[in-house]
Design a protein around this motif. Structure first.
Motif, PDB file in Angstrom:
ATOM      1  N   LYS A  44     -20.451  -0.779 104.787  1.00  0.00           N
ATOM      2  CA  LYS A  44     -19.875  -1.410 103.590  1.00  0.00           C
ATOM      3  C   LYS A  44     -20.972  -1.995 102.714  1.00  0.00           C
ATOM      4  N   VAL A  55     -14.690  -1.923  94.079  1.00  0.00           N
ATOM      5  CA  VAL A  55     -14.338  -0.521  94.282  1.00  0.00           C
ATOM      6  C   VAL A  55     -14.467  -0.153  95.754  1.00  0.00           C
ATOM      7  N   ASN A  58     -11.677  -1.779  97.788  1.00  0.00           N
ATOM      8  CA  ASN A  58     -10.386  -1.126  97.574  1.00  0.00           C
ATOM      9  C   ASN A  58     -10.284   0.223  98.278  1.00  0.00           C
ATOM     10  N   LYS A  59     -11.416   0.873  98.484  1.00  0.00           N
ATOM     11  CA  LYS A  59     -11.429   2.172  99.142  1.00  0.00           C
ATOM     12  C   LYS A  59     -11.650   2.066 100.652  1.00  0.00           C
ATOM     13  N   TRP A  60     -11.753   0.837 101.178  1.00  0.00           N
ATOM     14  CA  TRP A  60     -12.276   0.725 102.539  1.00  0.00           C
ATOM     15  C   TRP A  60     -11.382   1.369 103.592  1.00  0.00           C
ATOM     16  N   SER A  61     -10.092   1.349 103.422  1.00  0.00           N
ATOM     17  CA  SER A  61      -9.234   2.022 104.403  1.00  0.00           C
ATOM     18  C   SER A  61      -9.549   3.509 104.460  1.00  0.00           C
ATOM     19  N   GLY A  62      -9.916   4.093 103.314  1.00  0.00           N
ATOM     20  CA  GLY A  62     -10.325   5.489 103.285  1.00  0.00           C
ATOM     21  C   GLY A  62     -11.622   5.725 104.034  1.00  0.00           C
ATOM     22  N   LYS A  90     -12.206  12.431  98.408  1.00  0.00           N
ATOM     23  CA  LYS A  90     -12.072  11.520  97.277  1.00  0.00           C
ATOM     24  C   LYS A  90     -11.663  10.108  97.694  1.00  0.00           C
ATOM     25  N   ALA A  91     -11.349   9.916  98.961  1.00  0.00           N
ATOM     26  CA  ALA A  91     -10.958   8.587  99.446  1.00  0.00           C
ATOM     27  C   ALA A  91     -12.163   7.674  99.650  1.00  0.00           C
ATOM     28  N   ILE A  92     -13.387   8.243  99.601  1.00  0.00           N
ATOM     29  CA  ILE A  92     -14.605   7.454  99.765  1.00  0.00           C
ATOM     30  C   ILE A  92     -15.515   7.691  98.566  1.00  0.00           C
ATOM     31  N   VAL A  93     -16.606   6.965  98.522  1.00  0.00           N
ATOM     32  CA  VAL A  93     -17.628   7.210  97.501  1.00  0.00           C
ATOM     33  C   VAL A  93     -18.547   8.309  98.029  1.00  0.00           C
TER      34      VAL A  93
END
Length: 219
Positions: A44, A55, A58-62, A90-93
């Motif tokens: 993280k 951002v 917000n995406k951390w579950s992904g 697309k669920a992560i960076v």
């Protein structure tokens, strides 16, 4: 070198009551974490560096799903097929270098677990009187964990660390501890010696002293 009492007075003169602004001790200490949580938090912090933290949050579950709950054994064996899958997710960076750091840090933590029983036990029991030695370990053996990335990771995991932010470094200069940047090992040893002195003087944690230093200089 200024005493911590002097630094605290400067911070009080700038901000008034400090108690609400000082970091609280986390309920779970680093030594009590599981190794997958260490990999999760390091990841993280790596992905947040130079990016919008909101951002990433917000995406951390992904991220958790994509990296198998940050199981260190599974991620240590990330292969080309895994990498391709992550790069299209697309669920992560989708930053290739940072994705590969997950693998490299999984290997790092797996090595510590093999050498010491668990990475959490080894890192969590590292003496706070040599915090800069832990910084050096993360920089040498970890991936993208040098500087504030690793420092914030340790703080969030429950290790009592100071953060060498721009404000803290400015305060260390103001206090007469260093003259300039705090990047070399020699200078960081001076910083550690100062923190050890201030901890003994005040009874406060390194994290609290670090925040007080930051509050003692202009934003």
């Amino acid at each position: 070198m200024k005493t911590f009492a002097e630094i605290r007075e400067i911070a009080l003169s700038r901000h008034g009551d400090l108690d609400a602004q000082l970091p609280q001790t986390l309920a779970v200490k680093l030594a009590e974490q599981t190794d997958d949580r260490i990999l999760s938090q390091f990841t993280k912090r790596v992905f947040s560096a130079g990016f919008n933290w909101t951002v990433i949050e917000n995406k951390w579950s992904g991220f958790e799903a994509a990296f198998h709950g940050f199981d260190i054994a599974r991620n240590a064996f990330m292969n080309e097929e895994d990498l391709d899958s992550h790069l299209s997710n697309k669920a992560i960076v989708r930053n290739g270098a940072k994705i590969l750091s997950v693998r490299d840090n999984a290997i790092f933590l797996s090595d510590l677990a093999r050498e010491h029983g668990s990475a959490a036990t080894y890192l969590g029991n590292w003496p706070v009187s040599d915090t800069v030695g832990l910084f050096d370990l993360l920089k040498r053996r970890g991936a993208r964990l040098g500087g504030m990335t690793g420092q914030y990771g340790l703080r969030m995991l429950g290790y009592d660390t100071f953060i060498l932010s721009n404000s803290v470094v400015a305060a260390l200069n103001m206090a007469g501890v260093i003259d300039g940047a705090a990047t070399s090992k020699t200078v960081q040893k001076k910083v550690q010696a100062a923190f050890n002195t201030w901890v003994e003087e005040s009874g406060e944690t390194q994290a609290q002293i670090s925040r007080t230093l930051a509050l003692s200089v202009p934003d």
